[in-house]
Design a protein around this motif. Structure first.
Motif, PDB file in Angstrom:
ATOM      1  N   ARG A 178       0.848  -1.196   0.000  1.00  0.00           N
ATOM      2  CA  ARG A 178       0.000   0.000   0.000  1.00  0.00           C
ATOM      3  C   ARG A 178       0.882   1.244   0.000  1.00  0.00           C
ATOM      4  O   ARG A 178       1.895   1.310   0.696  1.00  0.00           O
ATOM      5  N   ALA A 179       0.461   2.237  -0.791  1.00  0.00           N
ATOM      6  CA  ALA A 179       1.233   3.464  -0.922  1.00  0.00           C
ATOM      7  C   ALA A 179       1.130   4.311   0.346  1.00  0.00           C
ATOM      8  O   ALA A 179       0.117   4.281   1.054  1.00  0.00           O
ATOM      9  N   GLU A 180       2.177   5.076   0.618  1.00  0.00           N
ATOM     10  CA  GLU A 180       2.196   5.934   1.797  1.00  0.00           C
ATOM     11  C   GLU A 180       1.479   7.255   1.554  1.00  0.00           C
ATOM     12  O   GLU A 180       1.024   7.892   2.498  1.00  0.00           O
ATOM     13  N   ARG A 181       1.370   7.666   0.276  1.00  0.00           N
ATOM     14  CA  ARG A 181       0.803   8.983  -0.044  1.00  0.00           C
ATOM     15  C   ARG A 181      -0.338   8.810  -1.040  1.00  0.00           C
ATOM     16  O   ARG A 181      -0.401   7.817  -1.770  1.00  0.00           O
ATOM     17  N   PRO A 182      -1.227   9.797  -1.116  1.00  0.00           N
ATOM     18  CA  PRO A 182      -2.317   9.706  -2.105  1.00  0.00           C
ATOM     19  C   PRO A 182      -1.893  10.066  -3.523  1.00  0.00           C
ATOM     20  O   PRO A 182      -2.566   9.700  -4.482  1.00  0.00           O
ATOM     21  N   GLY A 183      -0.787  10.807  -3.659  1.00  0.00           N
ATOM     22  CA  GLY A 183      -0.365  11.226  -4.985  1.00  0.00           C
ATOM     23  C   GLY A 183       1.143  11.345  -5.088  1.00  0.00           C
ATOM     24  O   GLY A 183       1.834  11.563  -4.087  1.00  0.00           O
ATOM     25  N   TYR A 184       1.659  11.206  -6.335  1.00  0.00           N
ATOM     26  CA  TYR A 184       3.098  11.232  -6.577  1.00  0.00           C
ATOM     27  C   TYR A 184       3.386  12.005  -7.855  1.00  0.00           C
ATOM     28  O   TYR A 184       2.545  12.078  -8.758  1.00  0.00           O
ATOM     29  N   ASP A 185       4.608  12.553  -7.926  1.00  0.00           N
ATOM     30  CA  ASP A 185       5.035  13.192  -9.175  1.00  0.00           C
ATOM     31  C   ASP A 185       5.131  12.166 -10.299  1.00  0.00           C
ATOM     32  O   ASP A 185       4.787  12.454 -11.444  1.00  0.00           O
ATOM     33  N   LEU A 186       5.632  10.978  -9.948  1.00  0.00           N
ATOM     34  CA  LEU A 186       5.838   9.937 -10.958  1.00  0.00           C
ATOM     35  C   LEU A 186       5.395   8.596 -10.387  1.00  0.00           C
ATOM     36  O   LEU A 186       5.878   8.180  -9.331  1.00  0.00           O
ATOM     37  N   VAL A 187       4.483   7.948 -11.076  1.00  0.00           N
ATOM     38  CA  VAL A 187       4.084   6.583 -10.736  1.00  0.00           C
ATOM     39  C   VAL A 187       4.543   5.683 -11.877  1.00  0.00           C
ATOM     40  O   VAL A 187       4.256   5.948 -13.051  1.00  0.00           O
ATOM     41  N   VAL A 188       5.276   4.639 -11.526  1.00  0.00           N
ATOM     42  CA  VAL A 188       5.797   3.688 -12.500  1.00  0.00           C
ATOM     43  C   VAL A 188       5.070   2.370 -12.299  1.00  0.00           C
ATOM     44  O   VAL A 188       5.074   1.822 -11.192  1.00  0.00           O
ATOM     45  N   VAL A 189       4.435   1.870 -13.339  1.00  0.00           N
ATOM     46  CA  VAL A 189       3.749   0.580 -13.274  1.00  0.00           C
ATOM     47  C   VAL A 189       4.644  -0.455 -13.956  1.00  0.00           C
ATOM     48  O   VAL A 189       4.849  -0.414 -15.162  1.00  0.00           O
ATOM     49  N   GLY A 190       5.190  -1.359 -13.156  1.00  0.00           N
ATOM     50  CA  GLY A 190       6.106  -2.367 -13.660  1.00  0.00           C
ATOM     51  C   GLY A 190       7.512  -2.118 -13.168  1.00  0.00           C
ATOM     52  O   GLY A 190       8.028  -0.990 -13.255  1.00  0.00           O
ATOM     53  N   ALA A 191       8.143  -3.155 -12.619  1.00  0.00           N
ATOM     54  CA  ALA A 191       9.483  -3.004 -12.045  1.00  0.00           C
ATOM     55  C   ALA A 191      10.492  -3.872 -12.781  1.00  0.00           C
ATOM     56  O   ALA A 191      11.347  -4.503 -12.166  1.00  0.00           O
ATOM     57  N   GLY A 192      10.392  -3.907 -14.125  1.00  0.00           N
ATOM     58  CA  GLY A 192      11.439  -4.512 -14.920  1.00  0.00           C
ATOM     59  C   GLY A 192      12.584  -3.525 -15.088  1.00  0.00           C
ATOM     60  O   GLY A 192      12.648  -2.507 -14.390  1.00  0.00           O
ATOM     61  N   PRO A 193      13.510  -3.784 -16.008  1.00  0.00           N
ATOM     62  CA  PRO A 193      14.639  -2.862 -16.192  1.00  0.00           C
ATOM     63  C   PRO A 193      14.213  -1.429 -16.488  1.00  0.00           C
ATOM     64  O   PRO A 193      14.803  -0.484 -15.955  1.00  0.00           O
ATOM     65  N   ALA A 194      13.197  -1.244 -17.331  1.00  0.00           N
ATOM     66  CA  ALA A 194      12.754   0.113 -17.653  1.00  0.00           C
ATOM     67  C   ALA A 194      12.158   0.797 -16.422  1.00  0.00           C
ATOM     68  O   ALA A 194      12.469   1.953 -16.121  1.00  0.00           O
TER      69      ALA A 194
END
Length: 532
Positions: A202-218
């Motif tokens: 679960r995320a600590e904050r309600p919003g972020y500057d950058l959200v990345v979906v997927g934790a592969g090399p990219a």
């Protein structure tokens, strides 16, 4: 050498020396009998009795987890290459190594940082059935997340049955996890497992500057660069960091690693780097949809929570296509696998193993599995490997005595009930059955983009269109693009939503390309944020 090693490492490690190969092997045998872990072996190629390559190859059987470094002269480059192929060295150093602060310590520090002492076997225990899909799913999840565990097969391990009796459980309750504190989890789902082993979902904050979906090399590259440049960064991963690259036994064509590295090693380095810079990583956390709340993109998670993103990077990569033949689906995880990890290799020690596919991933898997299996057969539909596989892999497959390649052959069926027992193979119009203990599938790729339906434009195969690929003609503005200025490179049909890596239409399908695109996406995210 002993002087320099003691000066740097004596406070944290015991430094042993040997004046010959035989003396070194004798010392390693005694350490093995005492169950003392060995972190690193630094061996000169030229020494009495045997070569450094021969010593490292023998030492690998005694201490397989030790980091291996060969010390060579400029004239010994052939020996260094043999050491890479035969002894699986992680690095080689050229003599002289003076000054050690520049030419010795940085290399050894890096190798020792990635070495982990063998964990006590009594930490996390998984009790299950080797031929159970649920048991395999738990083991795969732990292995992919680099969590050490001790596997207890209920059919062959008396300790497994003893622990089940103590917990007052029967074999129908498998898989069972026994945690460090004695808590027992019965048939847990992966979210429960993740929560108990300390993963955050679960995320600590309600919003972020950058959200990345997927934790592969990219995705991991974007997390490192985004967090290091001051963007509040969240990475959401449905299974385990690393993506398909994380399952690779050996990556040998990645810039800066002449002896290669494993996918798990690369993943661990990148994950720790991103976290050190302040990125948050949610695992396992499944993204099920997105919606626009202009200028933000709201990401919906499977647990019902939502996270707002000023910029969003889709780096979900691809999955290998499943083998659509009779019998394969019911044997997934119990003889039919998509990816080849160490657990699968150990499980099939001395077995007859088949690999389907003609790409680099299939070649690396075949080489890795040949360390365990009695035989490895690579099946490809084409007439040659050269058109689909890197030359260095083709040469290494040909040099292996355990590996054979069958051309113009495909799998027509998987045989077995409780586990894989054989395959039906088709060559032209002829079919035959052959015994098989395991089948590893690396065929085709399908992007993981269904959660973007109706929001982000994709091509006919589901890959995300970005940049100039969005334009329908020369200079023709796409009807769904809301801005007067054209989209940035790597930007999708939605402003502020980017794509990087294999999920993107026209990607380079190489780890280095994915890392580069992940880093570039952060630059473009800055540009988009500056226009708001």
């Amino acid at each position: 050498m002993e002087r320099d090693l003691r000066a740097r490492y004596a406070e944290r490690y015991q430094v042993y020396t040997a004046s010959s190969g035989e003396q070194g092997l004798d010392l390693l045998r005694r350490l093995r009998l005492r169950e003392d872990p060995v972190a690193l072996l630094l061996v000169d190629q030229r020494m009495p009795g045997m070569s450094g390559v021969e010593l490292l190859a023998a030492a690998r059987k005694l201490h397989p987890d030790a980091r291996r470094v060969l010390l060579t002269a400029y004239a010994d480059t052939d020996a260094a290459i043999r050491a890479i192929n035969d002894a699986d060295v992680q690095h080689y150093l050229l003599k002289p190594w003076d000054p050690p602060e520049d030419r010795l310590y940085p290399v050894l520090d890096d190798l020792l940082q990635t070495w982990r002492p063998p964990p006590p076997v009594a930490n996390l225990r998984v009790i299950g059935d080797r031929w159970s899909q649920a048991s395999h799913a738990v083991r795969e999840f732990l292995a992919r997340n680099l969590v050490p565990y001790h596997w207890l097969d209920v059919e062959t391990d008396a300790q497994a049955r003893e622990l089940l009796d103590v917990a007052q459980l029967d074999a129908g309750a498998l898989p069972v996890l026994v945690l460090d504190d004695g808590e027992v989890l019965v048939q847990p789902d992966l979210q429960q497992v993740g929560a108990r082993i300390g993963l955050r979902a679960r995320a600590e904050r309600p919003g972020y500057d950058l959200v990345v979906v997927g934790a592969g090399p990219a995705g991991l590259a974007a997390a490192v660069y985004g967090a290091s440049e001051g963007l509040s960064t969240l990475v959401v991963e449905c299974s385990a960091p690393g993506g398909q690259a994380g399952t690779s036994s050996r990556i040998e064509n990645y810039l800066g690693f002449p002896v290669g590295l494993s996918g798990a090693d690369l993943t661990m380095r990148a994950r720790e780097q991103a976290i050190r810079f302040g990125a948050e990583l949610l695992v396992p956390a499944e993204v099920v949809g997105v919606r626009r709340a202009d200028p933000y993109t709201v990401v919906a998670l499977q647990d019902g929570s939502e996270v707002s993103a000023s910029t969003l990077l889709v780096a979900t990569g691809v999955n290998y296509r499943t083998l659509d033949v009779p019998g394969a689906a019911g044997l997934t995880g119990v003889g039919v696998y998509y990816g080849a990890g160490r657990a699968e290799g150990v499980d099939h020690q001395g077995d007859r193993v088949f690999v389907v596919g003609g790409g680099n991933s299939a070649g690396q898997a075949a080489l890795f599995l040949s360390q365990f299996a009695a035989s490895v057969t690579v099946l490809i539909r084409g007439a040659d490997l050269e058109s689909t596989m890197s030359r260095y892999l083709v040469d290494r497959l040909a040099a292996s005595e355990k590996i054979t390649v069958e051309y113009r052959t495909e799998v027509a069926g998987a045989l077995g009930t409780r586990r894989l027992e054989g395959l039906r193979l088709r060559s032209g119009t002829e079919e035959r059955e052959t015994p098989a203990d395991a089948l590893f599938v690396f065929i085709g790729q399908a992007p993981r983009t269904s959660w973007l339906d109706g929001v982000v434009r994709r091509d006919e195969r589901g890959f995300l269109l970005t940049g100039t690929d969005l334009w329908t003609g020369a200079g023709t503005k796409p009807p769904d693009w809301p801005l007067e200025v054209p989209p940035l490179p790597l930007e999708t049909s939605v402003p502020g939503v980017f794509a990087a890596g294999d999920v993107r239409h026209g990607s380079g399908t190489r780890i280095a390309s994915a890392v580069g695109e992940g880093a570039m996406a952060v630059r473009f995210a800055h540009q988009r944020l500056s226009t708001r």
